[in-house]
Design an enzyme around this catalytic site. Structure first.
Site, PDB file in Angstrom:
ATOM      1  N   ASP A  41       0.829  -1.198   0.000  1.00  0.00           N
ATOM      2  CA  ASP A  41       0.000   0.000   0.000  1.00  0.00           C
ATOM      3  C   ASP A  41       0.873   1.261   0.000  1.00  0.00           C
ATOM      4  O   ASP A  41       1.766   1.405   0.842  1.00  0.00           O
ATOM      5  CB  ASP A  41      -0.896  -0.020   1.243  1.00  0.00           C
ATOM      6  CG  ASP A  41      -2.008   1.004   1.201  1.00  0.00           C
ATOM      7  OD1 ASP A  41      -1.701   2.211   1.078  1.00  0.00           O
ATOM      8  OD2 ASP A  41      -3.186   0.616   1.312  1.00  0.00           O
ATOM      9  N   ARG A  43       0.362   4.105   0.993  1.00  0.00           N
ATOM     10  CA  ARG A  43       0.222   4.962   2.169  1.00  0.00           C
ATOM     11  C   ARG A  43       1.086   4.509   3.342  1.00  0.00           C
ATOM     12  O   ARG A  43       1.171   5.202   4.367  1.00  0.00           O
ATOM     13  CB  ARG A  43      -1.244   4.996   2.612  1.00  0.00           C
ATOM     14  CG  ARG A  43      -2.197   5.507   1.544  1.00  0.00           C
ATOM     15  CD  ARG A  43      -3.642   5.242   1.917  1.00  0.00           C
ATOM     16  NE  ARG A  43      -3.926   3.804   1.931  1.00  0.00           N
ATOM     17  CZ  ARG A  43      -5.083   3.270   2.288  1.00  0.00           C
ATOM     18  NH1 ARG A  43      -6.078   4.076   2.669  1.00  0.00           N
ATOM     19  NH2 ARG A  43      -5.265   1.968   2.277  1.00  0.00           N
TER      20      ARG A  43
END
Length: 199
Positions: A41, A43
């Site tokens: 991911d 993030r």
């Protein structure tokens, strides 16, 4: 792509000169002390979360921070990364880090149809134990959060099946850690005690 190119130019102009001595040392020496296994991911940025310098973390990122259990019949990139970090580089710590709002865990918790993504569906089978341990009575966002936690613990169990990890653990040369990072708050929940109790 322009943003990436501009970023490289800023790195070369502003960042690299300020850390030139560090990079000169890294050119001749690779000795990270921690293997960080996190989610792919975008993030979740291990070096940012831990505030570590280049060269201090050996990072393996996979969808769902999954670590397939050791198999003598099928080598894979995760197994190779783990073995290299533990047996060759001699890392002292391994962190498996899950995170809030994980797309992989959300797909499993909400039973998404992955018929158009067969490789993803096959990969996510490495979370089967976590799914089995997550109660069906928990629903919605709570179910995703519970599955994220169970998944970290399951992946620590898988990790311990790798021969290099098992040997280092037996010699007292390696410690395993389980974390869950919350994207919205920056909090990191350390599940290591739960992992130790489950072992």
């Amino acid at each position: 792509m322009r943003d990436l190119t501009a970023g490289v130019k800023r790195f070369q102009r502003d960042v690299f000169p300020a850390k030139a001595e560090l990079f000169a040392g890294l050119a001749a020496r690779h000795a990270p002390d921690t293997l960080f296994i996190g989610c792919s991911d975008a993030r979740v940025v291990p070096e940012l979360i831990t505030q570590r310098e280049p060269g201090e973390l050996f990072v393996v990122r996979t969808a769902g921070n999954l670590v397939p259990a050791h198999s003598p019949y099928a080598a894979d990139g995760v197994a190779a990364g783990v073995e290299y970090a533990v047996a060759v580089l001699g890392v002292r710590d391994v962190v498996v880090c899950g995170h809030s709002a994980c797309g992989a865990m959300t797909a499993l918790a909400e039973r998404h149809d992955l018929g158009d993504a067969p490789a993803v569906a096959d990969w996510l089978r490495h979370a089967d134990a976590a799914v089995a341990r997550t109660s069906d009575s928990v629903t919605g966002a709570d179910r995703v959060a519970a599955l994220v936690r169970e998944n970290v613990l399951a992946q620590l169990t898988h990790l311990a099946t790798h021969p290099s990890v098992a040997r280092a653990l037996a010699r007292g040369e390696l410690t395993l850690h389980g974390w869950v990072y919350d994207i919205a708050t920056g909090a990191v929940d350390d599940l290591t005690q739960a992992a130790t109790a489950a072992a």
